[in-house]
Every structure is written in structure tokens, then in C-alpha cells.
Design an enzyme around this catalytic site. Structure first.
Site, PDB file in Angstrom:
ATOM      1  N   ASP A   1     -33.529  27.339  -8.831  1.00 15.75           N
ATOM      2  CA  ASP A   1     -32.945  28.683  -8.751  1.00 15.75           C
ATOM      3  C   ASP A   1     -31.609  28.714  -9.507  1.00 15.75           C
ATOM      4  OD1 ASP A   1     -31.383  27.258  -6.981  1.00 15.75           O
ATOM      5  OD2 ASP A   1     -31.576  28.679  -5.318  1.00 15.75           O
ATOM      6  N   SER A   2     -31.208  27.550 -10.064  1.00 16.49           N
ATOM      7  CA  SER A   2     -30.085  27.538 -11.009  1.00 16.49           C
ATOM      8  C   SER A   2     -30.381  28.439 -12.209  1.00 16.49           C
ATOM      9  CB  SER A   2     -29.786  26.105 -11.482  1.00 16.49           C
ATOM     10  OG  SER A   2     -30.958  25.480 -11.967  1.00 16.49           O
TER      11      SER A   2
ATOM     12  N   ASP B   1     -38.602  25.886  -6.785  1.00 17.28           N
ATOM     13  CA  ASP B   1     -37.402  25.833  -5.944  1.00 17.28           C
ATOM     14  C   ASP B   1     -37.339  27.103  -5.093  1.00 17.28           C
ATOM     15  OD1 ASP B   1     -35.063  24.711  -5.044  1.00 17.28           O
ATOM     16  OD2 ASP B   1     -33.846  25.392  -6.735  1.00 17.28           O
TER      17      ASP B   1
ATOM     18  N   LYS C   1     -39.321  22.768  -3.293  1.00 16.80           N
ATOM     19  CA  LYS C   1     -38.073  22.134  -2.836  1.00 16.80           C
ATOM     20  C   LYS C   1     -37.255  23.173  -2.071  1.00 16.80           C
ATOM     21  CE  LYS C   1     -34.268  21.610  -5.590  1.00 16.80           C
ATOM     22  NZ  LYS C   1     -33.248  22.353  -4.818  1.00 16.80           N
TER      23      LYS C   1
ATOM     24  N   GLU D   1     -33.334  23.578   0.331  1.00 16.69           N
ATOM     25  CA  GLU D   1     -32.026  22.970   0.639  1.00 16.69           C
ATOM     26  C   GLU D   1     -31.815  22.899   2.150  1.00 16.69           C
ATOM     27  OE1 GLU D   1     -28.900  25.078  -1.420  1.00 16.69           O
ATOM     28  OE2 GLU D   1     -29.964  24.992  -3.334  1.00 16.69           O
TER      29      GLU D   1
ATOM     30  N   GLU E   1     -27.655  15.477  -4.175  1.00 20.69           N
ATOM     31  CA  GLU E   1     -26.817  16.032  -5.243  1.00 20.69           C
ATOM     32  C   GLU E   1     -25.343  15.775  -4.937  1.00 20.69           C
ATOM     33  OE1 GLU E   1     -27.505  20.144  -6.279  1.00 20.69           O
ATOM     34  OE2 GLU E   1     -25.751  20.198  -7.596  1.00 20.69           O
TER      35      GLU E   1
HETATM   36  O1  KIV Z   1     -31.592  25.044  -8.767  1.00 22.71           O
HETATM   37  C1  KIV Z   1     -31.442  23.896  -9.200  1.00 22.71           C
HETATM   38  O2  KIV Z   1     -31.515  23.613 -10.398  1.00 22.71           O
HETATM   39  C2  KIV Z   1     -31.210  22.870  -8.213  1.00 22.71           C
HETATM   40  C3  KIV Z   1     -30.498  21.664  -8.721  1.00 22.71           C
HETATM   41  C4  KIV Z   1     -29.038  21.941  -8.715  1.00 22.71           C
HETATM   42  C5  KIV Z   1     -30.843  20.483  -7.940  1.00 22.71           C
HETATM   43  O3  KIV Z   1     -31.492  23.027  -7.076  1.00 22.71           O
END
Ligand code: KIV
Length: 285
Positions: free
Chosen positions: A49-50, A88, A118, A120, A187
Site C-alpha cells: 500500500d506504499s 498488501d 500481508k 500489519e 521493518e
Molecule cells: O506497503 C509497503 O510497501 C509495505 C512495506 C513498507 C513493507 O508494507
């Protein structure tokens, strides 16, 4: 180039580590970059989600929606059929309840063709991981600097520096592993904390993003590794090639050549046979 590489699988990731080889993992958000990463032999891609920051220009990842993630993840799958592809889970797509988490993880799998998801968080999110894994979807946990909680964490900075905070991250990692996460991303935690968690992990692979060399593999943000994000360059990211500079030089060349009328040259356009052109002029008359 690996033209005929085999599709990476979950047993394939564990075998790689058992054979003593680190797993390679990069973020990616679009079709052409996914194609290059697959060709280069990258094991795993994270459509993070970056993308809210690197592709959409927001100041954080919080505005990113499930629809944004689905569109980008499906494009990456089309470009990289052989990598192990991670979707993500964006902000508030899993935090509200276990059921919300399972539904959105299911959307990822059904609508994008990704291989796993994934999310968090540690102890507090372990029931979401368990629900998703029980639904038959492989899941990765993400600890340390978790950007969706950046406000609570006090900014983008090293996590788990004191013994007390390091112990909390160790407990979080254990909870995620017990809940069935096959992989945990650490991270920006100290290298020795990453080493401890890696040594203690029984059934989960541990990955490092800025957390040192002792994990089972490494993740980097593509835009950091290739100098494509203009706002910020984190210390943890090595620049493997300055693609930003190459593209900027090319853009300047384009502007110069169009301005100087040296582009397009004769090889860049198509002509028309004289008789057809004469016919056209006659019709116009
Ligand atoms: O969104 C992303 O790219 C991530 C990384 C910072 C691990 O979650």
C-alpha cells in the site's frame, strides 16, 4: 534473464531457505516493472500500500483503498506470472473485524491472482491472521515500523530499540507464528532483534526490511532501490541503479530534440504512395 523460470511456490520458498539461500523480495505496482522483476529472477513481489506514496503521491498510505490495491495487484500478476505475489491489505480493510479481514483477503485472491496477503500488527491482529489462514489463504505478518500506525509510532523511525520494546516485538512475532503466519516481515528493527526472532522462528520465515542481514531474506521498496521516489531517500535502502537520473536525462533529450526539430527523424514516420496522395488531392479538389 530467466526466460523459462518455474513459478515460485510456498514449498519453494521454504526449500530455498533450507538450502541456505536468502529470499529476494521487492515491491512493485505496475505491469512493465513486474515483467522486468520476473525476468530478473526476483522470488517475491509485494504490491504494497506504499503505492499510495510512490505511485499516487499521497503523504501516507492511509488513503489507499481495496479497489486501488486490486487494480495494481492484478496488473502486477499479468506482468509477473512466476513470482510469489503478495497483496498488501490496506488501511481499515482488516482492522475492524476478523470477518472483514477474511472477506478482503478473499477479494485479493479471487480478483488479482495473488498468492497470499500481508497485514500489519502483532498480538492484536493475530486473530485476523488465524481467520485468514483458516480460510485457506497464506498470510504474512508485518512488525516493527508499520506505516499504517505511523501516527501512534511517532513517525518513520527505528522500532524496538529498548529491551522492553524489543520484547514486545518478540511476543508479537510469536503470536503471529502461532496464528499461522508463514512469514513475518520485520521493518526497521535493530539487527540483533531480527537475528533473535529469526533464530527462534520454527514454522515462519523471517524477512528484513532495513533490519539487517540475519533474516531468511530481504525486502526493499523498488522506488528506493532505483531512485524513483523524489521526496525521501531512506538510509536503509541501497540505490542499485539511478533509474530516476536515466529517465530524467531521457526526458530532457526529448524536450531538446522536439524543440530543435531533430525529432522525429525520417525513420520515425510512415509515408503514403504518390498515386494515393495524388488521388487524395484530386478528391479534395
Ligand atoms: O506497503 C509497503 O510497501 C509495505 C512495506 C513498507 C513493507 O508494507
Amino acid at each position: 534473464m530467466t526466460e523459462t523460470r518455474k513459478k515460485m511456490t510456498l514449498p519453494g520458498l521454504f526449500k530455498k531457505v533450507a538450502d541456505g539461500q536468502p529470499i529476494t523480495w521487492l515491491t512493485c505496482y505496475d505491469y512493465p516493472t513486474a515483467y522486468l522483476q520476473d525476468q530478473a529472477g526476483v522470488d517475491m513481489i509485494l504490491v504494497g500500500d506504499s503505492l499510495g506514496m510512490t505511485m499516487l503521491g499521497y503523504d501516507s498510505t492511509l488513503p489507499v483503498t481495496m479497489d486501488d490495491m486490486i487494480r495494481h495487484t492484478a496488473a502486477v500478476r499479468r506482468g509477473a506470472p512466476n513470482v510469489w505475489l503478495v497483496g498488501d491489505m490496506p488501511y481499515m480493510s482488516y482492522q475492524p473485524s476478523v470477518e472483514t479481514a477474511i472477506r478482503n483477503a478473499g477479494r485479493f485472491m479471487a480478483e488479482t491472482g495473488c498468492d497470499c496477503i500481508k497485514l500489519e500488527g502483532g498480538v492484536a491482529m493475530a486473530d485476523r491472521i488465524k481467520g485468514i489462514v483458516d480460510a485457506g489463504i497464506p498470510a504474512i505478518g508485518h512488525l516493527g515500523l508499520t506505516p499504517q500506525s505511523v501516527s501512534a509510532l511517532g513517525g518513520f523511525k527505528l522500532q524496538g530499540k529498548s529491551a522492553t520494546l524489543a520484547k514486545k516485538i518478540l511476543d508479537d512475532a510469536k503470536a503471529l507464528e502461532d496464528a499461522g503466519a508463514f512469514m513475518i516481515l520485520l521493518e526497521l528493527v535493530p539487527d540483533r532483534l531480527c537475528q533473535l526472532i529469526t533464530a527462534r522462528a520454527k514454522n515462519a520465515l523471517i524477512m528484513s526490511l532495513g533490519s539487517g542481514p540475519h533474516a531468511h531474506g530481504q525486502l526493499l521498496i523498488y522506488h528506493d532501490a532505483f531512485a524513483l521516489y523524489p521526496k525521501f531517500k531512506p538510509k536503509m535502502a541501497k540505490v542499485f541503479a539511478d533509474a530516476g537520473a536515466v529517465i530524467r536525462a531521457g526526458l530532457e533529450g526529448y524536450v531538446q530534440e522536439v524543440t530543435a526539430k531533430t525529432f522525429p527523424a525520417r525513420e520515425h514516420w510512415f509515408g503514403m504512395p504518390d498515386e494515393e496522395y495524388d488521388e487524395l488531392l484530386k478528391v479534395l479538389d
